[in-house]
Design an enzyme around this catalytic site. Structure first.
Site, short mmCIF file in Angstrom:
data_model
loop_
_atom_site.label_atom_id
_atom_site.label_comp_id
_atom_site.label_asym_id
_atom_site.label_seq_id
_atom_site.Cartn_x
_atom_site.Cartn_y
_atom_site.Cartn_z
N HIS A 92 0.87 -1.18 0.00
CA HIS A 92 0.00 0.00 0.00
C HIS A 92 0.91 1.23 0.00
CE1 HIS A 92 -2.71 2.99 1.87
NE2 HIS A 92 -3.71 2.22 1.51
N ASP A 136 3.34 -4.26 8.04
CA ASP A 136 2.09 -3.52 7.89
C ASP A 136 0.96 -4.53 8.06
OD1 ASP A 136 -0.24 -2.45 6.94
OD2 ASP A 136 0.62 -1.56 5.14
N GLN A 193 -4.37 -5.13 7.13
CA GLN A 193 -5.42 -6.05 6.65
C GLN A 193 -5.38 -7.39 7.35
OE1 GLN A 193 -7.80 -5.07 4.76
NE2 GLN A 193 -6.95 -3.13 4.06
N LYS A 223 -10.16 -0.87 10.79
CA LYS A 223 -10.33 -2.04 9.92
C LYS A 223 -10.61 -3.29 10.76
CE LYS A 223 -7.10 -0.20 6.49
NZ LYS A 223 -7.92 0.36 5.42
N CYS A 259 -4.89 2.35 -3.62
CA CYS A 259 -3.64 2.89 -3.06
C CYS A 259 -2.49 1.90 -3.26
CB CYS A 259 -3.78 3.25 -1.59
SG CYS A 259 -5.06 4.45 -1.27
N1 C6P Z 1 -6.28 0.49 2.97
C1 C6P Z 1 -8.12 0.09 1.47
O1 C6P Z 1 -9.22 0.37 0.98
P1 C6P Z 1 -5.04 3.84 7.18
O2 C6P Z 1 -5.69 4.62 6.05
O3 C6P Z 1 -3.90 4.59 7.78
O4 C6P Z 1 -6.01 3.33 8.19
O5 C6P Z 1 -4.44 2.50 6.51
C2 C6P Z 1 -3.53 2.59 5.45
C3 C6P Z 1 -3.25 1.23 4.92
C4 C6P Z 1 -1.98 0.69 5.06
N2 C6P Z 1 -1.70 -0.56 4.67
C5 C6P Z 1 -2.62 -1.35 4.10
C6 C6P Z 1 -2.26 -2.75 3.72
C7 C6P Z 1 -3.93 -0.86 3.92
O6 C6P Z 1 -4.84 -1.65 3.38
C8 C6P Z 1 -4.24 0.47 4.31
C9 C6P Z 1 -5.60 1.04 4.06
C10 C6P Z 1 -7.62 0.90 2.63
O7 C6P Z 1 -7.46 -0.84 1.04
C11 C6P Z 1 -7.76 2.37 2.39
S1 C6P Z 1 -6.69 2.95 1.12
#
Ligand code: C6P
Length: 411
Positions: free
Chosen positions: A130, A205, A208, A231, A369
């Site tokens: 991401h 990271d 997910q 999430k 993203c």
């Molecule tokens: N992915 C998706 O629709 P935040 O926005 O900080 O809570 O998370 C960022 C982020 C970082 N790593 C991974 C693997 C992610 O999936 C995400 C967030 C969302 O897939 C929003 S772009």
């Protein structure tokens, strides 16, 4: 031991009854929410815990001697302990609160950059990251004259472990536990073990992973692990960076301000002990309390039963989606969570997402993203359905029926 009384069977109707939003209509149709990878919906318990903080104990934490401040501090620190237990960390002070995975990765990249990176060093990420696990490292590399290296991705959407560009200059390995776009569950433990042999600092990271896998930071052997509360059935604006105590002690702070200090003079500042060194300013107290409740809510269920149920959703969706003419699934790894990205010949993902929305079905469309990953697969974007434990097989059937209808209109 996570909880004393785990609910034995997995009863989706009982789970659904706890999510008020699932009673909403969208364009006059029952909501089918398949955008859980973007943010999951919240059970009533989480919503109540957050509003109860504002209604009964609203005060700043770690600052006052008055009763409300003490209660707010206790509630926030109870959430920290819940998270420690949930991810099997050794100490509660290894759990740092942030505003989300993005903030956690920026903290990690800034601070590890200061601590470890110098000209010519390398940071290793993977081709399915991401942007939140790409851009902070690019910024750190620019600051310190280091280089970004990338693990290639196979056609099935897995790391190509035969071509991992480790070198004697690699200082940091930063990779996702689960891909938000492909659903791939990555062999992080294996890669971390390899990195450790080479003295490389490891960052995961887990955005997910946290809602779907039993995350054990000690078993993984990672140095840092990041995730977002929203999430995992918790509030937005909350996140965690877990760090191994010994490493966190050596890492410099990334933001300065209140609460992260021990003493301040105009000449020199000394920093507070862990975790406060990394928590400048007033945190999202209500959100953190809500996150603690979300984790306790998840722990009330048998994690394996929940994961097995979500896997049934994935298998069913994969099977029925593939009956659509011209549909191709992007991401066919053996090990996946309930995330399906697909493209359909002659159909733009944006148009499909819009038509599904008119049927009350929420999916995400676009690059998610992960632009470099889209480039790897030669697509501009995908339609992505991402499942949670409250989704049903019937909802998947309605999505497939609505997709078939949309395809007829769009071709
Ligand atoms: N992915 C998706 O629709 P935040 O926005 O900080 O809570 O998370 C960022 C982020 C970082 N790593 C991974 C693997 C992610 O999936 C995400 C967030 C969302 O897939 C929003 S772009």
């Amino acid at each position: 031991m996570k909880t004393a009384a785990v609910k034995p069977a997995f009863d989706v109707a009982e789970i659904r009854a706890q999510f008020p939003i699932l009673k909403e209509l969208v364009h006059g149709k029952p909501l089918v929410y398949f955008d859980n990878a973007a943010t999951s919906q919240k059970p009533r318990r989480v919503i109540k815990a957050e509003s109860a903080y504002y209604a009964t104990i609203n005060a700043n934490v770690h600052r006052g001697v008055h009763t409300l401040s003490t209660k707010a501090t206790e509630a926030q620190e109870a959430a920290r302990e819940t998270i420690r237990r949930h991810i099997y960390a050794r100490h509660a002070h290894e759990v740092i609160f942030t505003s989300g995975t993005t903030a956690s990765m920026n903290l990690a990249a800034f601070s590890l950059g200061q601590l470890l990176l110098k000209k010519g060093d390398e940071v290793l990420i993977s081709g399915m990251e991401h942007h939140a696990n790409i851009v902070p490292w690019q910024l750190a590399c620019e600051r310190h004259g280091a280089k970004l290296k990338v693990i290639p991705i196979t056609d099935s959407g897995e790391w190509d472990l035969t071509h991992v560009p480790f070198s004697d200059k690699t200082r940091v390995l930063a990779v996702s536990h689960v891909s938000n776009t492909l659903g791939t569950i990555n062999p992080v433990k294996q890669l971390i073990a390899e990195a450790k042999k080479r003295g490389i600092t490891t960052v995961v990271d887990g955005a997910q992973a946290i809602a779907h896998l039993d995350v054990d930071v000690q078993d993984l052997g990672c140095d840092l692990y990041a995730f977002s509360g929203h999430k995992a059935y918790g509030p937005t604006g909350t996140g965690v960076l877990y760090g191994r105590e010994e490493l966190l002690e050596r890492m410099p702070p990334w933001q300065g301000g209140g609460e992260m200090i021990d003493t301040v003079t105009f000449e020199k500042t000394t920093y507070a002990k862990l975790p406060f060194k990394f928590e400048a300013g007033t945190p999202h107290i209500a959100g953190i309390i809500g996150l603690g409740e979300a984790i306790r809510w998840m722990e009330d269920y048998d994690k394996a039963a929940m994961a097995a149920y979500e896997h049934t959703l994935l298998e069913h969706a994969t099977k029925v989606l593939l009956t659509i003419d011209g549909l191709r699934i992007i991401g066919t790894a053996k090990e996946k969570v309930g995330v399906i990205s697909f493209v359909i010949d002659g159909v733009h993902h944006y148009d499909l997402g819009t038509l599904l929305d008119q049927q009350g079905i929420a999916v995400r469309t676009g690059h998610h993203c992960t632009q470099p990953l889209m480039e790897r697969f030669g697509v501009s974007g995908t339609t992505r359905a991402s499942f949670a434990c409250f989704n049903t097989l019937e909802e998947i059937d309605s999505m497939v029926a609505a997709t078939k209808k949309a395809v007829k209109m769009l071709r």
